[in-house]
Design an enzyme around this catalytic site. Structure first.
Site, PDB file in Angstrom:
ATOM      1  N   LYS A  75     -37.402 -51.938  46.364  1.00 53.71           N
ATOM      2  CA  LYS A  75     -37.811 -51.095  45.183  1.00 53.71           C
ATOM      3  C   LYS A  75     -37.449 -49.449  45.445  1.00 53.71           C
ATOM      4  CE  LYS A  75     -41.320 -53.938  43.263  1.00 53.71           C
ATOM      5  NZ  LYS A  75     -42.534 -54.329  42.588  1.00 53.71           N
ATOM      6  N   ASN A 159     -57.445 -46.057  51.021  1.00 50.69           N
ATOM      7  CA  ASN A 159     -56.431 -47.157  51.647  1.00 50.69           C
ATOM      8  C   ASN A 159     -56.780 -47.121  53.088  1.00 50.69           C
ATOM      9  OD1 ASN A 159     -54.168 -48.722  51.321  1.00 50.69           O
ATOM     10  ND2 ASN A 159     -53.018 -47.065  52.468  1.00 50.69           N
TER      11      ASN A 159
HETATM   12  P1  ATR Z   1     -46.788 -53.840  47.074  1.00 49.05           P
HETATM   13  O1  ATR Z   1     -45.678 -52.954  47.001  1.00 49.05           O
HETATM   14  O2  ATR Z   1     -47.047 -55.075  46.580  1.00 49.05           O
HETATM   15  O3  ATR Z   1     -48.039 -52.854  46.826  1.00 49.05           O
HETATM   16  P2  ATR Z   1     -47.210 -52.874  50.030  1.00 49.05           P
HETATM   17  O4  ATR Z   1     -46.035 -51.699  49.745  1.00 49.05           O
HETATM   18  O5  ATR Z   1     -46.715 -53.498  51.144  1.00 49.05           O
HETATM   19  O6  ATR Z   1     -47.204 -53.955  48.715  1.00 49.05           O
HETATM   20  O7  ATR Z   1     -48.753 -52.379  50.119  1.00 49.05           O
HETATM   21  C1  ATR Z   1     -49.721 -53.090  50.488  1.00 49.05           C
HETATM   22  C2  ATR Z   1     -51.026 -52.431  50.133  1.00 49.05           C
HETATM   23  O8  ATR Z   1     -51.977 -53.372  51.049  1.00 49.05           O
HETATM   24  C3  ATR Z   1     -51.040 -51.333  51.303  1.00 49.05           C
HETATM   25  O9  ATR Z   1     -51.929 -50.439  50.792  1.00 49.05           O
HETATM   26  C4  ATR Z   1     -51.790 -51.813  52.418  1.00 49.05           C
HETATM   27  O10 ATR Z   1     -52.452 -50.929  53.130  1.00 49.05           O
HETATM   28  P3  ATR Z   1     -51.807 -49.807  54.355  1.00 49.05           P
HETATM   29  O11 ATR Z   1     -50.917 -48.775  53.619  1.00 49.05           O
HETATM   30  O12 ATR Z   1     -52.907 -49.541  55.261  1.00 49.05           O
HETATM   31  O13 ATR Z   1     -50.575 -50.959  54.871  1.00 49.05           O
HETATM   32  C5  ATR Z   1     -52.683 -52.676  52.010  1.00 49.05           C
HETATM   33  N1  ATR Z   1     -53.174 -53.846  53.098  1.00 49.05           N
HETATM   34  C6  ATR Z   1     -52.379 -54.977  53.202  1.00 49.05           C
HETATM   35  N2  ATR Z   1     -53.022 -55.772  54.378  1.00 49.05           N
HETATM   36  C7  ATR Z   1     -54.240 -55.066  54.258  1.00 49.05           C
HETATM   37  C8  ATR Z   1     -55.572 -55.417  54.857  1.00 49.05           C
HETATM   38  N3  ATR Z   1     -55.481 -56.644  55.851  1.00 49.05           N
HETATM   39  N4  ATR Z   1     -56.560 -54.593  54.907  1.00 49.05           N
HETATM   40  C9  ATR Z   1     -56.410 -53.415  53.958  1.00 49.05           C
HETATM   41  N5  ATR Z   1     -55.334 -53.002  53.305  1.00 49.05           N
HETATM   42  C10 ATR Z   1     -54.347 -53.907  53.343  1.00 49.05           C
END
Ligand code: ATR
Length: 294
Positions: A75, A159
């Protein structure tokens, strides 16, 4: 056997690029919309690896693909290969819709339009209220911009990775003067209670579908609305817990449907009426909840 003539030499091709792509509901959604309006078009998924993005976009333009959706992880990167980007997409820093023009593809962001419409039909009003966004990825980005645009009094971004939340705050502050605070997801219960909490993480989806980004449910007490961008499962643990504490719970299905309808409107220079949109939404919700969409 009979002659199959729905598609012919005049059929317009649309699609979605991303990686992975096999889970995407967009082909079902967009082909349903195309059939609903009797368009001579077809919408197909394309798995595109990061290193192939430039040549894929150029190739798709060369063969005249009329419109594309763009999903994770392209994106942001796709913005380098477009002839123009609309203001909203620029503000968000992400594009999810490409429209064929004579100069190249133009980029738009309909994720935020889908979220806005979902708020509208689910009567979610954040103006003057405190909003909490959990996550700092693409979905969180749209949510923060929309909350700011809708006049939220305060936005808290919680976050796991603080730096990503700080970057999102900085991006939003380039356009809005809203009070934005960044916290660690571990401190979520230690801040002033929000009126609305939106989960924009992937926690609760797929294999981790018995998990929630909230470990202490007392956070939900007194909160008006909990919104989850996830729609598989239909009701995440986050939403179940919120509901048990008396919150209105809304999943990401309407956001998904309305971002797709907004993309269709851009590709076809048209406006889908509220009545038509609702009809498409309800038909797909029934299909989805019968298990066919999962
Ligand atoms: P999208 O575009 O769908 O929002 P992304 O850019 O990969 O996907 O973002 C995923 C979000 O989920 C992020 O904020 C991620 O946290 P980080 O920035 O620390 O990576 C969060 N996320 C994913 N797995 C997680 C987990 N197990 N616990 C907490 N936050 C999580």
């Amino acid at each position: 056997m009979e002659v199959f003539d729905i598609y012919n030499g005049k059929t317009d091709v649309y699609g979605i690029i991303g990686n992975p792509i096999g889970h995407s509901f967009s082909p079902v959604l967009q082909n349903t919309i195309l059939r609903r309006f009797n368009k001579n078009g077809i919408y197909v998924p394309f798995k595109v690896e990061g290193g192939d993005l430039k040549k894929s976009v150029e190739g798709m333009y060369a063969i005249g693909i009329k419109g594309l959706n763009v999903t994770v992880p392209h994106k942001r990167a796709v913005m380098n290969f477009l002839c123009g980007i609309d203001n909203t997409a620029n503000k968000i820093g992400a594009v999810n819709t490409l429209k064929y023009t004579e100069n190249g593809y133009e980029g738009y962001n309909t994720d935020i339009l889908g979220l806005k419409k979902s708020f509208e039909i689910n009567c979610i009003d954040v103006s003057g209220k405190r909003a909490m966004v959990i996550g700092a990825g693409g979905a969180a980005n749209s949510a923060v911009m929309l909350f700011a645009e809708m006049g939220a009094a305060k936005i808290v971004i919680a976050n796991r990775t603080i730096e990503k939340a700080e970057a999102l705050k900085k991006q939003a502050e380039m356009f809005y003067s809203t009070d934005i605070e960044v916290i660690s997801i571990n401190d979520i219960n230690n801040c002033e209670k929000p009126n609305i909490i939106l989960n924009a993480t992937s926690v609760g989806m797929g294999e981790g579908n018995n998990q929630s980004p909230i470990s202490d449910n007392s956070l939900f007490v007194g909160v008006e609305c909990a919104f989850d961008v996830i729609y598989t499962p239909w009701e995440t643990k986050f939403l179940k817990d919120a509901k048990a504490c008396g919150c209105t719970a809304v999943n990401g299905f309407d956001m998904l449907i309305y971002q797709g309808i907004a993309s269709y409107e851009i590709w076809h220079d048209t406006k889908v009426s509220n009545f038509e949109a609702k009809e498409i939404r309800n038909m797909l919700a029934e299909y989805f909840n019968n298990g066919s969409g999962r």
